[in-house]
Motif scaffolding. Structure first.
Motif, short mmCIF file in Angstrom:
data_model
loop_
_atom_site.label_atom_id
_atom_site.label_comp_id
_atom_site.label_asym_id
_atom_site.label_seq_id
_atom_site.Cartn_x
_atom_site.Cartn_y
_atom_site.Cartn_z
N SER A 1 19.93 1.89 4.85
CA SER A 1 19.39 0.53 4.93
C SER A 1 17.86 0.58 4.95
N GLU A 2 17.23 -0.51 5.36
CA GLU A 2 15.77 -0.61 5.37
C GLU A 2 15.24 -0.66 6.80
N VAL A 3 13.96 -0.27 6.93
CA VAL A 3 13.22 -0.42 8.19
C VAL A 3 12.12 -1.42 7.93
N ILE A 4 12.05 -2.44 8.78
CA ILE A 4 11.00 -3.45 8.69
C ILE A 4 10.24 -3.39 10.01
N ILE A 5 8.93 -3.13 9.93
CA ILE A 5 8.10 -3.01 11.13
C ILE A 5 7.20 -4.23 11.23
N ASN B 1 19.84 -3.70 8.21
CA ASN B 1 18.43 -3.36 8.23
C ASN B 1 17.97 -3.26 9.69
N GLN B 2 17.04 -2.35 9.95
CA GLN B 2 16.55 -2.12 11.30
C GLN B 2 15.14 -2.67 11.43
N TRP B 3 14.93 -3.52 12.43
CA TRP B 3 13.63 -4.14 12.66
C TRP B 3 12.98 -3.48 13.88
N GLY C 1 4.33 -10.64 15.18
CA GLY C 1 5.56 -10.96 14.47
C GLY C 1 5.45 -10.95 12.95
N ARG C 2 4.30 -10.56 12.42
CA ARG C 2 4.14 -10.49 10.97
C ARG C 2 4.58 -9.12 10.47
N ILE C 3 5.21 -9.09 9.31
CA ILE C 3 5.69 -7.83 8.76
C ILE C 3 4.51 -6.95 8.38
N ARG C 4 4.51 -5.76 8.92
CA ARG C 4 3.43 -4.80 8.68
C ARG C 4 3.83 -3.77 7.64
N SER C 5 5.12 -3.41 7.63
CA SER C 5 5.58 -2.34 6.75
C SER C 5 7.07 -2.48 6.49
N LYS C 6 7.50 -2.06 5.30
CA LYS C 6 8.92 -2.02 4.95
C LYS C 6 9.18 -0.70 4.24
N ASP C 7 10.33 -0.12 4.49
CA ASP C 7 10.70 1.11 3.79
C ASP C 7 12.21 1.14 3.63
N SER C 8 12.66 1.52 2.45
CA SER C 8 14.07 1.55 2.13
C SER C 8 14.60 2.98 2.17
N PRO D 1 13.59 1.09 -7.06
CA PRO D 1 12.71 1.44 -5.93
C PRO D 1 11.25 1.09 -6.22
N PRO D 2 10.57 0.54 -5.22
CA PRO D 2 9.15 0.22 -5.40
C PRO D 2 8.33 1.50 -5.44
N LYS D 3 7.17 1.40 -6.02
CA LYS D 3 6.26 2.53 -6.05
C LYS D 3 5.50 2.55 -4.73
N ASP D 4 6.16 3.00 -3.71
CA ASP D 4 5.64 2.99 -2.34
C ASP D 4 4.72 4.19 -2.13
N ARG D 5 3.49 3.94 -1.79
CA ARG D 5 2.54 5.01 -1.54
C ARG D 5 2.26 5.15 -0.05
N GLU D 6 2.97 4.39 0.78
CA GLU D 6 2.71 4.40 2.21
C GLU D 6 3.28 5.67 2.86
#
Length: 76
Positions: A47-51, A4-6, A56-63, A70-75
């Motif tokens: 993999s996933e991207v975690i922003i 995963n990429q942070w 330092g708090r997670i703002r966004s995740k995308d697979s 798969p989540p119903k991601d509307r972002e």
């Protein structure tokens, strides 16, 4: 599936860091540039991207892998 990429705030810049790595992959002046680079790596490695935000708090995740539920991601 790859690492995963942070996207993290690092030394007053933004950096891409592979999960579990002690060193950053690359640094950028803006969070947007770092996120775009992380997405390209994640697409190649399936993999996933975690922003994270500046604090330092997670703002966004995308697979970008083969997620069986798969989540119903509307972002994006």
């Amino acid at each position: 599936m790859g690492k995963n990429q942070w996207v993290v705030h690092h030394d007053n810049k933004w950096a891409v860091k592979g999960e579990g790595n002690s060193r950053v992959t690359k640094t950028f002046n803006t969070q947007k540039e770092a996120a775009n680079h992380a997405r390209e790596i994640a697409k190649n490695q399936k993999s996933e991207v975690i922003i994270q935000n500046r604090h330092g708090r997670i703002r966004s995740k995308d697979s970008y892998g083969n997620d069986p539920c798969p989540p119903k991601d509307r972002e994006h």
